[in-house]
Design a protein around this motif. Structure first.
Motif: not given
Length: 391
Positions: A111-118, A142-152
């Motif tokens: 399972v690959s983590t991907i920041h899908v919105l960056y 598969g995809i580990n769906i990350v939408t982001g959480h840190r402003a930086v």
């Protein structure tokens, strides 16, 4: 040229649970799914020496071993941080690294983590890359769906941080499109409502082997749970009350029940995972000595990291209660929950997590080379005796 549009709520698309012979279904039959939560970056919580490294070969050997032992899943965090944000010299990307491990493993889900919105990655990229890796891995990617959480992290890509719930709206639109590309038999035309994506007569082939790749997301918020039960197969959770095992066992039942009830309403199968860090030696006394050595080496590391940690500015709901309950964070060893003790005590704690509704554990270790071997030799046989693993 024929063209279809994205259906409201996403396409009617079969997923891995709909195929009895899919790798996900095979793993989901285990009473307690086992995974490894890799450190593809140098993560320094203590000055106590370890063998750990971010390098690919080291982590690939961990995944090979997990595959040989019958483990079900491997994945890792991925972070986008400026200079000074990582503990050590480097950090590999989970998308690339886990995908590369498809060629060197046989059964384990990758399972690959991907920041899908960056960026953002275009839906065509995700659909094409995903279908390609799905075929290389024979349905195990598969995809580990990350939408982001840190402003930086958003700012590194030239964005202002997107509001928390809006991120899930955008991710829903994204995966409506990606699922359509995986499932439709005509070209696809689409323009986003809250997202920036636009497609005209888009098409990808080959299609994934089991409807689509495995989808995962980590969440604790209402918006994240709503997304998870509509799109994900596995939900990765955090103990609401903290990493201390006693506090976790008190708070998890209601949290898990909320997720599983939402999945039931959505008529979708969901498995709930958590990330324990395992600290164990042959006896309680030896375990305590090992733990003390690690904790004794933590004070200077904490001082070095404190200023940068304050700049992280996370709005992830899953961690808010943990911030508010510092006394329940155990030893701050880096897991969502801490499982500490002799092999027998570790199995008792993993059994307790299973009884409150946890379907699988993504294991972390303080020293992968030493501690994972200990788990394989001393703890895994006891898990089988306890009925939590079947051959």
């Amino acid at each position: 040229m024929t063209s279809s549009s994205v259906r409201k709520g996403g396409p009617v698309l079969k997923g891995p649970y709909d195929f009895p012979d899919s790798p996900l279904n095979r793993s989901a039959r285990q009473p307690l799914m086992l995974g490894v939560f890799l450190d593809l970056q140098d993560r320094k919580i203590s000055n106590h020496p370890t063998s750990n490294t971010w390098k690919f070969d080291y982590n690939a050997n961990i995944v090979r071993k997990a595959d040989e032992l019958g483990f079900d899943i491997a994945f890792s965090r991925t972070q986008w941080l400026p200079k000074g944000g990582y503990d050590g010299e480097a950090s590999l990307d989970s998308f690339i690294a886990l995908g590369a491990m498809a060629a060197i493993t046989k059964n384990i889900l990758l399972v690959s983590t991907i920041h899908v919105l960056y960026g953002p990655l275009h839906p065509l990229h995700i659909a094409k890359y995903g279908a390609t890796l799905d075929h290389i891995a024979n349905g195990r990617w598969g995809i580990n769906i990350v939408t982001g959480h840190r402003a930086v992290e958003h700012q590194m890509f030239g964005w202002n941080r997107i509001e928390h719930d809006k991120r899930y709206e955008m991710a829903a639109e994204l995966f409506n499109v990606v699922n359509s590309l995986w499932g439709e038999d005509e070209n696809l035309t689409y323009e986003g409502r809250v997202s920036p994506w636009k497609l005209e007569n888009a098409w990808i082939t080959p299609k994934p082997l089991y409807g689509r790749p495995v989808l995962v997301n980590a969440t604790g918020s209402p918006a994240g749970i709503d997304f998870a039960v509509r799109y994900s197969d596995l939900v990765f959770i955090t103990s609401p009350a903290g990493a201390d095992i006693g506090s976790a066992l008190e708070s998890l039942p209601d949290h898990i029940a909320t997720i599983k009830k939402a999945a039931e309403v959505a008529s979708r199968p969901i498995k709930v995972l958590i990330n324990p860090v395992i600290v164990s030696r042959d006896t309680p006394e030896e375990t305590d000595a090992y733990l003390k050595a690690v904790v004794d080496g933590m004070s200077t590391v904490k001082e070095e990291k404190q200023a940068f940690i304050k700049s992280y500015d996370s709005d992830a709901h899953a961690w808010q209660d943990r911030k508010n309950n510092p006394s329940k964070q155990g030893f701050n060893l880096g897991g969502n929950v801490e499982v500490i003790g002799s092999p027998k005590q570790v199995v008792e704690q993993l059994t307790a997590l299973h009884r409150v509704g946890i379907d699988g554990v993504q294991l972390g270790f303080l020293d992968w080379e030493v501690d994972f071997n200990h788990f394989a030799e001393k703890i895994l046989p006891l898990l089988k005796e306890a009925g939590l693993r079947v051959d």
